[in-house]
Scaffold this motif. Structure first.
Motif, PDB file in Angstrom:
ATOM      1  N   SER A   1       0.178  27.367  -3.835  1.00 52.01           N
ATOM      2  CA  SER A   1      -0.337  27.233  -5.153  1.00 52.01           C
ATOM      3  C   SER A   1       0.830  28.178  -6.067  1.00 52.01           C
ATOM      4  N   ALA A   2       1.149  28.936  -5.788  1.00 53.24           N
ATOM      5  CA  ALA A   2       2.121  29.877  -6.576  1.00 53.24           C
ATOM      6  C   ALA A   2       3.413  28.966  -6.833  1.00 53.24           C
ATOM      7  N   VAL A   3       4.010  28.344  -5.614  1.00 54.33           N
ATOM      8  CA  VAL A   3       5.197  27.788  -5.673  1.00 54.33           C
ATOM      9  C   VAL A   3       5.093  26.647  -6.585  1.00 54.33           C
ATOM     10  N   TRP A   4       4.025  26.025  -6.343  1.00 52.83           N
ATOM     11  CA  TRP A   4       3.751  24.670  -7.195  1.00 52.83           C
ATOM     12  C   TRP A   4       3.493  25.052  -8.502  1.00 52.83           C
ATOM     13  N   ALA A   5       2.883  25.896  -8.910  1.00 53.17           N
ATOM     14  CA  ALA A   5       2.651  26.123 -10.120  1.00 53.17           C
ATOM     15  C   ALA A   5       4.197  26.699 -10.953  1.00 53.17           C
ATOM     16  N   HIS A   6       5.058  27.141 -10.328  1.00 57.26           N
ATOM     17  CA  HIS A   6       6.316  27.484 -10.976  1.00 57.26           C
ATOM     18  C   HIS A   6       7.086  26.023 -11.009  1.00 57.26           C
TER      19      HIS A   6
ATOM     20  N   SER B   1       1.611  26.263 -24.498  1.00 55.08           N
ATOM     21  CA  SER B   1       0.257  25.521 -24.850  1.00 55.08           C
ATOM     22  C   SER B   1      -0.053  24.309 -23.999  1.00 55.08           C
ATOM     23  N   THR B   2       0.933  23.567 -23.602  1.00 61.35           N
ATOM     24  CA  THR B   2       0.773  22.440 -22.495  1.00 61.35           C
ATOM     25  C   THR B   2      -0.120  23.098 -21.259  1.00 61.35           C
ATOM     26  N   ILE B   3       0.856  23.984 -20.807  1.00 60.80           N
ATOM     27  CA  ILE B   3       0.582  24.610 -19.516  1.00 60.80           C
ATOM     28  C   ILE B   3      -1.030  25.001 -19.711  1.00 60.80           C
TER      29      ILE B   3
ATOM     30  N   PHE C   1      -5.725  23.190 -15.609  1.00 60.50           N
ATOM     31  CA  PHE C   1      -6.784  22.913 -14.907  1.00 60.50           C
ATOM     32  C   PHE C   1      -6.744  21.787 -14.055  1.00 60.50           C
ATOM     33  N   TYR C   2      -5.869  20.894 -14.281  1.00 56.59           N
ATOM     34  CA  TYR C   2      -5.783  19.631 -13.318  1.00 56.59           C
ATOM     35  C   TYR C   2      -4.262  19.794 -12.630  1.00 56.59           C
ATOM     36  N   PHE C   3      -3.401  20.140 -13.566  1.00 54.02           N
ATOM     37  CA  PHE C   3      -1.915  20.227 -12.706  1.00 54.02           C
ATOM     38  C   PHE C   3      -1.827  21.194 -11.758  1.00 54.02           C
ATOM     39  N   ASN C   4      -2.660  22.129 -11.842  1.00 53.97           N
ATOM     40  CA  ASN C   4      -2.344  23.273 -10.670  1.00 53.97           C
ATOM     41  C   ASN C   4      -2.786  22.863  -9.461  1.00 53.97           C
ATOM     42  N   ASP C   5      -3.275  21.661  -9.136  1.00 55.42           N
ATOM     43  CA  ASP C   5      -3.567  21.277  -7.894  1.00 55.42           C
ATOM     44  C   ASP C   5      -2.791  19.877  -7.729  1.00 55.42           C
ATOM     45  N   TRP C   6      -1.863  20.233  -6.777  1.00 53.98           N
ATOM     46  CA  TRP C   6      -0.772  18.931  -6.526  1.00 53.98           C
ATOM     47  C   TRP C   6      -1.450  18.038  -5.874  1.00 53.98           C
ATOM     48  N   THR C   7      -2.694  18.153  -5.214  1.00 51.90           N
ATOM     49  CA  THR C   7      -3.227  16.954  -4.503  1.00 51.90           C
ATOM     50  C   THR C   7      -3.778  15.998  -5.248  1.00 51.90           C
ATOM     51  N   ASN C   8      -4.030  16.401  -6.639  1.00 50.09           N
ATOM     52  CA  ASN C   8      -4.718  15.745  -7.775  1.00 50.09           C
ATOM     53  C   ASN C   8      -3.951  14.256  -8.068  1.00 50.09           C
ATOM     54  N   PHE C   9      -2.539  14.632  -7.741  1.00 49.82           N
ATOM     55  CA  PHE C   9      -1.435  13.574  -8.073  1.00 49.82           C
ATOM     56  C   PHE C   9      -1.609  12.408  -6.980  1.00 49.82           C
TER      57      PHE C   9
END
Length: 327
Positions: free
Chosen positions: A62-67, A84-86, A91-99
């Motif tokens: 999760s930390a690597v993805w957040a970066h 502001s965007t981040i 809440f959605y973008f922090n989970d790469w599997t959502n995409f």
């Protein structure tokens, strides 16, 4: 200017940022601002360590993805807008599997929701709906998900190159579609690789100090700051964020200074020093030019004061352990 003179100038800049850019209405406020700056610098420097990302755990993934996705947001816009965007879409973008969802394909429902600020993104805070950045993020998330099926997160960044081979890692990031040159370096810096982010602020400061001309053979004597952004007489020949000749020189200079500066001298100058000389140097050069940032304890923009009245930047660094103005 030799290397030791550059080190002296850096020490002067660092001390002035800590002492002068944190000025307050009174001594107590000044101390509070200094403490705020110190805490921010130390926290960022402590976080920028490869050791933090070596394991293959959910937290590290999760930390690597957040970066990765957050650095894409910072590219080409003001820090405040990116932050502001981040905050709004994290809440959605922090989970790469959502995409993995096909609804993120161009023209599909979630893609439209993001761009039009509808659906799941209708009641979030302010964010920049940049389609190019979105498409890069979606593609990167899908590649990252596939990678994690059999490999650790950090190797997605390194391409299994040794950490010391920073230019091989940089080329690998560009090959997998990790946006552009400077953004890839931004990611690498914050993961702890031995680079800085050679953005327009640091590049301009190094240029005005004469360090680029000293370091790059054949750099035109009549080059201007405008040329660094492609707006001068040389067109795109010396643009800071696309020409390796420029941004590699900035990184080389920064590393030389960071490696040559005595940690004990840096501690003595302002009573503290981080354990990450490269990342700390980047921060102080950026904060020398930073607009007011109350959450950093910064109340003055020293670069503007340094060049007030047409004064040359180098003449500003004339404290007792730095070069005299006439040198």
């Amino acid at each position: 200017m030799n290397l030791q003179d550059k080190v002296k100038l850096y020490r002067c800049l660092r001390k002035r940022v800590y002492e002068d850019a944190t000025a307050g209405a009174n001594a107590r406020e000044h101390k509070v601002n200094q403490s705020q700056l110190e805490n921010r610098v130390l926290n960022i420097c402590n976080g920028a360590s490869i050791a933090n990302y070596q394991r293959n755990t959910p937290a590290v993934q999760s930390a690597v993805w957040a970066h990765m996705w957050q650095k894409i947001q910072y590219a080409g816009i003001r820090t405040g807008l990116a932050s502001s965007t981040i905050a709004s879409v994290g809440f959605y973008f922090n989970d790469w599997t959502n995409f993995d969802n096909p609804a993120w394909d161009v023209g599909e429902s979630l893609h439209k929701n993001f761009m039009e600020r509808t659906g799941v993104f209708s009641n979030v805070g302010r964010y920049v709906a940049n389609e190019v950045k979105l498409n890069k993020t979606v593609k990167l998330a899908r590649k990252y998900a596939m990678h994690l099926q059999s490999q650790a997160p950090l190797s997605f960044v390194t391409g299994n190159h040794p950490a010391a081979n920073v230019w091989d890692i940089h080329a690998h990031l560009l090959d997998i579609g990790y946006t552009r040159d400077i953004t890839a370096l931004h990611l690498m810096m914050d993961l702890g690789f031995k680079v800085i982010k050679p953005d327009i602020v640091v590049t301009t400061l190094f240029f005005k100090l004469g360090w680029l001309h000293q370091h790059i053979p054949g750099l035109p004597a009549n080059l201007t700051v405008d040329d660094l952004t492609g707006e001068g007489n040389y067109g795109g020949m010396y643009v800071y964020n696309t020409k390796q000749t420029i941004y590699k020189a900035v990184i080389d200079i920064a590393l030389q200074i960071a490696n040559a500066a005595s940690q004990q001298d840096l501690r003595n100058d302002i009573d503290w020093v981080s354990n990450n000389p490269t990342r700390e140097l980047d921060i102080f050069f950026v904060k020398f030019d930073q607009s007011l940032e109350t959450d950093w304890g910064l109340t003055r923009t020293l670069s503007k004061e340094a060049e007030a009245g047409g004064r040359k930047l180098r003449d500003y660094f004339d404290c007792d352990f730095c070069l005299p103005a006439a040198a």
